[in-house]
Design a protein around this motif. Sequence first.
Motif, PDB file in Angstrom:
ATOM      1  N   HIS A 167       0.920  -1.076  -0.096  1.00  0.00           N
ATOM      2  CA  HIS A 167      -0.156  -0.087   0.027  1.00  0.00           C
ATOM      3  C   HIS A 167       0.953   1.214   0.003  1.00  0.00           C
ATOM      4  CE1 HIS A 167      -3.933  -1.810   0.452  1.00  0.00           C
ATOM      5  NE2 HIS A 167      -3.201  -2.894   1.135  1.00  0.00           N
ATOM      6  N   ILE A 168       0.460   2.074  -0.937  1.00  0.00           N
ATOM      7  CA  ILE A 168       1.511   3.289  -1.116  1.00  0.00           C
ATOM      8  C   ILE A 168       0.592   4.629  -1.054  1.00  0.00           C
ATOM      9  CG2 ILE A 168       3.573   2.680  -1.970  1.00  0.00           C
ATOM     10  CD1 ILE A 168       2.280   3.003  -4.760  1.00  0.00           C
ATOM     11  N   GLN A 169       1.209   5.688  -0.267  1.00  0.00           N
ATOM     12  CA  GLN A 169       0.450   6.801  -0.237  1.00  0.00           C
ATOM     13  C   GLN A 169       0.637   7.742  -1.480  1.00  0.00           C
ATOM     14  OE1 GLN A 169      -1.923   7.351   2.218  1.00  0.00           O
ATOM     15  NE2 GLN A 169      -1.158   5.308   2.928  1.00  0.00           N
ATOM     16  N   ARG A 170       1.830   7.579  -1.748  1.00  0.00           N
ATOM     17  CA  ARG A 170       2.224   8.878  -2.899  1.00  0.00           C
ATOM     18  C   ARG A 170       2.805   7.899  -3.983  1.00  0.00           C
ATOM     19  NH1 ARG A 170       6.251  11.885  -2.637  1.00  0.00           N
ATOM     20  NH2 ARG A 170       5.629  13.380  -4.289  1.00  0.00           N
ATOM     21  N   LEU A 171       2.847   8.361  -5.092  1.00  0.00           N
ATOM     22  CA  LEU A 171       3.354   7.938  -6.366  1.00  0.00           C
ATOM     23  C   LEU A 171       4.376   8.777  -6.857  1.00  0.00           C
ATOM     24  CD1 LEU A 171       3.029   4.898  -7.239  1.00  0.00           C
ATOM     25  CD2 LEU A 171       1.590   5.704  -9.109  1.00  0.00           C
ATOM     26  N   PRO A 172       5.683   8.636  -6.888  1.00  0.00           N
ATOM     27  CA  PRO A 172       6.678   9.694  -7.403  1.00  0.00           C
ATOM     28  C   PRO A 172       6.625   9.602  -9.001  1.00  0.00           C
ATOM     29  CG  PRO A 172       7.743   7.725  -6.957  1.00  0.00           C
ATOM     30  CD  PRO A 172       6.491   7.495  -6.492  1.00  0.00           C
TER      31      PRO A 172
END
Lengths: 307, 615
Positions: B609-614
């Motif tokens: 689970h990720i909050q931000r995608l670069p």
Amino acid sequence: MSKLLNINIDFMRARRLAFILSAVLLLASVGSLATQGLKLGLDFTGGTLVELHYQEAPDLPQVRDQLEAAGYENFVVQNYGSSQDILVRLSQGFSPQVGEEVRSLLGDENSVELRRAEFVGAQVGEELRDQGGLGMLVSLLCVMVYVAFRFQYKFALGSVLALGHDVLLLLGFFSILRIDFDLTVLAALLAVIGYSLNDTIVVYDRIRENFRTVREGGPMKLINLSINQTLIRTTITSLTTLLVLFSLLIFGGEMIHNFALALIVGVLVGTYSSIYIAGTLLLSLKVSREDLALPVKEGVLEEDGRP
Amino acid sequence: MLNRYPLWKNLLILLVIAVGIIYALPNLFPEDPAVQITGSRGAIEVGSSQQNRVERALEAGGITPKAVSQENSTLLVRFNHADEQIRAKDLLQAALGDDYVVALNQAPTTPEWLKSVGARSVNLGLDLRGGVHFLMEVDMQAALEQQLNVTASEIRTTLREERLRYRQVSVEDGQVRVLMASQDLLDPAQSRLMSDLSEYQFTQEPEARLLVLSLDEHAVREVEDYAVDQNLTTLRNRVNELGVAEPLVQRSGRDRIVVELPGVQDTAAAKRVLGATANLEFRLEAKRSADPLDVEEFEYRDRPGRTAELERNIITTGNNVANASVGFDENNNPQVDIRLNGQGGRLMSQATAPNVGRRMGVLFIEHKTRTKVVREDGERVEVREPYTERSIISLATIQSQLGSSFRITGIGNTQEASELALLMRAGALAAPIYFVEERTIGPSLGEKNIERGILSIQIGLALVVLFMLAWYRTFGIFACVALTTNLVLLVALLSALGATLTLPGIAGIVLTLGMAVDANVLINARIKEEIYHRGVSPQAAINTGYEKAFATILDANITTFLVAIILFSVGTGPVKGFAVTLSLGLLTSMFTAIAVTRMQVNWVYGKRHIQRLPI
């Protein structure tokens, strides 16, 4: 980079200006094509081409005088790649000795080297020109059928008219600047058709999607929205393609110079037309939501709906 | 939600990439400059004695070859440098003589295990490798006229035999016009002729006592095809004689033939060989009691050393041969069917009638030129001298009086029969052929072209990679991996399919690379949009981003693909080369830009689970 995403340029407000610009450019292109035509390369006109390599850079006017004094008519002498290489184009027919004749006329074996001498038959040029022209027509037709099938006939008309616009401008560019139109340029022209079409389809694809899913706003607003949404992609793609093409133009050597040049102009014109011409044409063709209404059962439409 | 590819999908993608790498690999092994030695005729063996001669000659000339190897009756000598190769060619030709063809060649150094899976390096076009290119045109008008003249003389013979009186048989405007002696002879003449000449359409002009025979479009095409095929055969034979490695002799359009000879620089010599003429002579075998002055001795073409004696007197020549083809007799044994024109048939029947039981020989005559080195005022000068080579291709017993159609039986196998028929056709009068276009491309120019092409690809790629990394960061890395994979797959496809890479082809590759990025730009822009405009979670954004972009990519690529296919089908030469690389590039880029990047994205981001995608 997220700030770049919120672009909202009112492209359609400037559409009259774009129309005038395109009209002027088209008129200039057609005018030039009608009055002076294309400066067809040897691939089309036929003749003899001799490439020579000098030990020391030759003086071109002097080379011309030498050839003229020897009785040659209608020839072109130009540098080819480096200052030591020259290309002599003669309108006369080819014989195996021509290359050697020209070489011996211009200097002895130590100072001038014959790189190649080749004959290009005019008839061959004609055949290729016919095939190229035919190819273009058939491509346009196939593309129209496909777009009409996947989108709608107004989109097919719009994309093909935008293509015609690009091809005419590109031909006009070569006609006005008197740049040799040879086979590689023809290949480039055909590639531009592919590229510009690609660009237009991406924009149309967005327009189709927005017409089906965005509920408020008229055609003009939706087209504007679609162009803005695809603007970054259009710019980046054109930019990366141009990066490659410029490296071709600068490092690719003389033989693909014109090819790269034609593609660069084509990509620029294609990008412009996919933003302005393709969208504006749809407006002129009075595209409406009904044109793209999906024949679907109720409820299925909601899948794509936004909250 | 999570983004994962099932195991089989990942494995499939990796498998495709692995196969791509294997088939692209041969291009990393540079070719050796080499000299290839073959017998000038099939019957001349190249064996270890020739290998010894070659090695001695090279030693005497101070050249150390990299390797000497024998493969299917050819001898391949590899060198370390190109200048040694050229010096060795002259040396070896002088040492081995005219019975052997010594040709310049580029020998691949692909390891055996790669060769065993069919991997090879990509063919380079003439513009990249250097060589000569000829475009030749077959004179269709003459071919058609020839055919009509043959028919006209057949008609005369038939009508005379059947005692159907005629005034004149003439060829006019693509028709054979038969002027009969009287109106009521038209019908019998037509019904008699129709059985032999089924490819013709008959019309009658009763008033003028005329019977008009014309060929329909289909039959005209057949005549034309035959003329082109015959010339193709002849040209292939002659090109083989030049000993060029990987020559191309190909029909182009309705009436043209393209001949490409990589590595040949001397246009004049190539033209002489291609334009050389061959002929046939039919002669009776000499009787034992014959006056030696009336007898000539010839070698067999396929059995050097064995000779036979033929009469000096010629029955007829190849100019009167209309056709020769392979057929089968009642017992299914191969035979060669020969058709002569009217004049030839008449001569043949006159000559064979009193000579049943004797043997008749067919002589194959070639007019060639050879280069000789002679000393002139103490200097070595190369002199070209024309010469004629005559050899027996068939010697068979005459079983009965022969006419305009006869056959040669008792031939060993089908292969021998088709070779004999081929030689007969090559020696028969072919439709005239003209040089329309000729190009010589210097190898230095070729090298320069390929260097520049590769340099421009490298620079273009580097710029695109830099840009993508700066703009999309992590997703830029994915895109660049995909781009590299794309290049590998494209090269692998071009090599495996045996496509020829030309300069416009390189341009096509460069263009597809530029455009391949487009798919990733579309995907990434969509993912960004989902996240920043619609507030969707990163995992869901990846999923919808790929999904929505796919439809767009598909539409855009299919339209471009349509254009590429049409370019391929109507274009010639450069246009075709461009279309091939463009369409193959579109296919590989669809795969790499979507599947290969998605696999990487799933690996890096999909499992957590990720909050931000670069992005």
